[in-house]
Design an enzyme around this catalytic site. Structure first.
Site, short mmCIF file in Angstrom:
data_model
loop_
_atom_site.label_atom_id
_atom_site.label_comp_id
_atom_site.label_asym_id
_atom_site.label_seq_id
_atom_site.Cartn_x
_atom_site.Cartn_y
_atom_site.Cartn_z
N ASP A 253 -1.52 0.35 9.56
CA ASP A 253 -1.57 0.93 10.91
C ASP A 253 -2.88 0.58 11.60
OD1 ASP A 253 0.86 2.82 10.50
OD2 ASP A 253 -0.44 3.31 8.82
N ASP B 110 2.04 -1.47 12.16
CA ASP B 110 2.17 -0.68 13.39
C ASP B 110 0.91 -0.84 14.23
OD1 ASP B 110 4.60 0.28 12.52
OD2 ASP B 110 3.86 2.26 11.94
N ASP C 282 2.91 0.49 4.91
CA ASP C 282 2.67 -0.36 6.08
C ASP C 282 1.17 -0.40 6.33
OD1 ASP C 282 1.98 2.07 7.15
OD2 ASP C 282 3.38 2.00 8.82
N1 DCT Z 1 1.80 10.61 11.49
C1 DCT Z 1 1.99 11.96 11.75
N2 DCT Z 1 3.25 12.43 11.98
C2 DCT Z 1 4.31 11.60 11.90
C3 DCT Z 1 4.12 10.24 11.62
C4 DCT Z 1 2.85 9.77 11.40
O1 DCT Z 1 1.04 12.73 11.83
N3 DCT Z 1 5.52 12.09 12.12
C5 DCT Z 1 0.45 10.12 11.26
C6 DCT Z 1 -0.05 10.44 9.89
C7 DCT Z 1 -0.21 9.14 9.20
C8 DCT Z 1 -0.19 8.09 10.30
O2 DCT Z 1 0.42 8.71 11.40
C9 DCT Z 1 0.48 6.83 9.89
O3 DCT Z 1 1.81 7.08 9.41
P1 DCT Z 1 2.34 6.39 8.09
O4 DCT Z 1 2.06 4.94 8.11
O5 DCT Z 1 3.77 6.79 7.95
O6 DCT Z 1 1.54 7.14 6.96
P2 DCT Z 1 0.35 6.66 6.03
O7 DCT Z 1 -0.47 7.85 5.78
O8 DCT Z 1 -0.31 5.47 6.60
O9 DCT Z 1 1.09 6.33 4.68
P3 DCT Z 1 1.48 4.88 4.09
O10 DCT Z 1 0.31 4.50 3.27
O11 DCT Z 1 2.69 5.11 3.27
O12 DCT Z 1 1.73 3.96 5.22
MG MG Z 2 0.74 3.70 7.09
#
Ligand code: DCT
Ligand code: MG
Length: 500
Positions: A336, A424, A334
């Site tokens: 963010d 997000d 996704d």
């Molecule tokens: N985060 C966290 N604990 C969680 C969920 C999220 O600390 N339970 C933090 C860490 C990463 C950030 O929020 C964004 O989450 P993701 O989009 O799920 O992770 P990402 O590192 O951006 O990985 P991706 O590239 O797969 O989106």
């Molecule tokens: Mg992400």
């Protein structure tokens, strides 16, 4: 440890005021104790810098004791400085920063101790080789991911991929301890600048237990793990993997469907007893797009889109890319963003306005909006909660190929000209911005270890809202991520080095 005094005649004293430094200056930074190395600096300049620092509320120690947290030197000859330091303190100093004068001048300019960055460090050629090169010994690897620099380059991918399959399976089975053990082990290996060649090389590494070592040994010896191979062809694992790849389906739902005898999407969709919630319906509708990955170019295009939508309604709005793409990942599941406004309270209406704007542009395919439940009076939260309390929305947007440099990251022959993408948006009040940004920058393992380090090593509670010092019983303010690292006494780790 730095125990011995520099000047043999000087007696060990606890405070600079007692040690001859002006008493009338108020101490503002109790936790930082600076020692200025006289060699090369000279006595009169040292005395001038001492007065400057104490006038700004710093404690400057006259004696190199184990109370010192920051050793500052103008000696550019790292080898001779370290030799001299070793003579003063034969054992390695635990956690003390050895810095060149740029850290001091930066701190004076800002009127507070700035976070230690790599450029400030005077590297010890023996114990700490220059950034980017291999550590002389793997024993120097910290058990905390927030004390390691982990880029997207992974020299141990074969082993960490195996660990991640096992961790994922433990997650499916709700075996949190084993899941975390494999995730921690993978994270340590990812931080190494070179490939592990034998088990013996890893004997001093933290977070490697018997099971992880057994899997690693198999991969090193045979190029694969039989336990992992067995799992990859296991029906239960395969089905969980398939079901949880749908937006809105977690391990609990996957387990329910699996126990109900279902093994494929067509069986789920044909089962009349199953009621899909809105998220799952949209997950199946756009499955092809959102189960695939988002490219960096698509993330960049979305950044412009969110920026324009925010500014169209709130000209002063601030938009920051966070998550995996701020860590320079090439692909993500996704995109963010943290969005906020310069005045406090302005953030309250920001997300609904952005959502409206995206809707007007015909981009909004799905929106799950959660208004803020943030209450400053409920801080600090004694227990970390998986989700923070800021207003946020989980979106699926329609991204036009014409807006993406180099085109969309979709299957060849797909001529729709657009794709669905998961986005997000989180909107903290501006005074919480740094905490939200650090909390969302990831990786999950990095965040987990930042909180663990704060609690275990500093007696502090960190979450996406605040940093609380339990000993002093006070909140520590921060307007940048660097401020938070400085409060924690950690060297600053850039977002692209947080891929733990
Ligand atoms: N985060 C966290 N604990 C969680 C969920 C999220 O600390 N339970 C933090 C860490 C990463 C950030 O929020 C964004 O989450 P993701 O989009 O799920 O992770 P990402 O590192 O951006 O990985 P991706 O590239 O797969 O989106
Ligand atoms: Mg992400």
């Amino acid at each position: 440890m730095f125990q011995s005094a520099v000047a043999p005649r000087a007696r060990k004293r606890s405070r600079p005021a007692e040690a001859g430094v002006s008493r009338c200056n108020e101490v503002k930074f109790e936790d930082v104790r600076v020692f200025l190395v006289e060699r090369k600096m000279g006595r009169s300049r040292r005395s001038f810098l001492t007065q400057l620092a104490t006038s700004k509320g710093f404690i400057v120690e006259n004696v190199l004791s184990d109370k010192v947290t920051h050793v500052v030197s103008e000696d550019s000859q790292a080898a001779s400085l370290w030799k001299w330091l070793r003579e003063c303190a034969p054992a390695d100093p635990p956690g003390v920063h050895v810095l060149d004068i740029s850290w001091f001048t930066d701190s004076m300019r800002e009127g507070k101790p700035v976070a230690v960055e790599t450029r400030h460090l005077i590297q010890d050629a023996v114990a700490t080789p220059p950034e980017g090169s291999k550590p002389a010994s793997m024993a120097t690897v910290s058990q905390y991911a927030c004390q390691r620099r982990t880029t997207t380059e992974n020299s141990n991918k074969k082993i960490t991929d195996a660990f991640e399959v096992l961790a994922e399976n433990y997650e499916f089975n709700e075996m949190d301890g084993s899941c975390l053990a494999f995730r921690r082990a993978a994270s340590v290996l990812k931080s190494l600048p070179m490939a592990v060649r034998s088990l013996r090389e890893t004997q001093d590494l933290p977070c490697l237990g018997e099971h992880t070592k057994a899997v690693m040994e198999e991969v090193l010896r045979c190029g694969r793990s039989f336990e992992v191979e067995k799992l990859l062809s296991d029906e239960r694992y395969q089905t969980f993997k398939l079901f949880t790849s749908v937006f809105g389906v977690g391990p609990k739902t996957a387990d329910k469907w699996y126990r109900g005898g279902l093994r494929s999407f067509s069986e789920v969709l044909a089962d009349r007893s199953i009621h899909l919630n809105q998220m799952q319906q949209i997950g199946f509708l756009h499955y092809g797009d959102i189960s695939g990955v988002v490219s960096k170019a698509e993330a960049r295009s979305l950044r412009n889109i969110i920026d324009e939508a925010a500014r169209a309604t709130t000209p002063a709005a601030k938009v920051a890319l966070t998550g995996g793409f701020c860590r320079e990942k090439e692909f993500g599941h996704d995109v963010d963003f943290i969005v906020t406004t310069p005045e406090l309270g302005g953030e309250e209406t920001l997300l609904p306005k952005i959502i409206d704007e995206l809707k007007k542009q015909g981009m909004l395919l799905y929106c799950d909006y959660h208004p803020s439940t943030f209450d400053i009076n409920k801080l600090p939260s004694p227990k970390f909660e998986a989700m923070d309390h800021y207003a946020k929305c989980f979106l699926i947007l329609r991204l036009e190929g014409s807006r993406v440099e180099g085109g969309l990251h979709i299957a060849e022959g797909d001529n729709r000209g657009w794709r669905a993408v998961r986005v997000d948006l989180v909107s903290p009040p501006v005074d919480r911005y740094a905490f939200a940004l650090l909390g969302w920058s990831g990786s999950r393992q990095f965040e987990r270890d930042l909180r663990r380090f704060a609690r275990a090593k500093r007696g502090m509670l960190l979450d996406n809202h605040a940093l609380y010092d339990k000993n002093k019983k006070e909140f520590l303010a921060a307007s940048t991520e660097k401020d938070i690292f400085a409060h924690l006494g950690l060297e600053y780790i850039e977002p692209w080095q947080r891929n733990a």
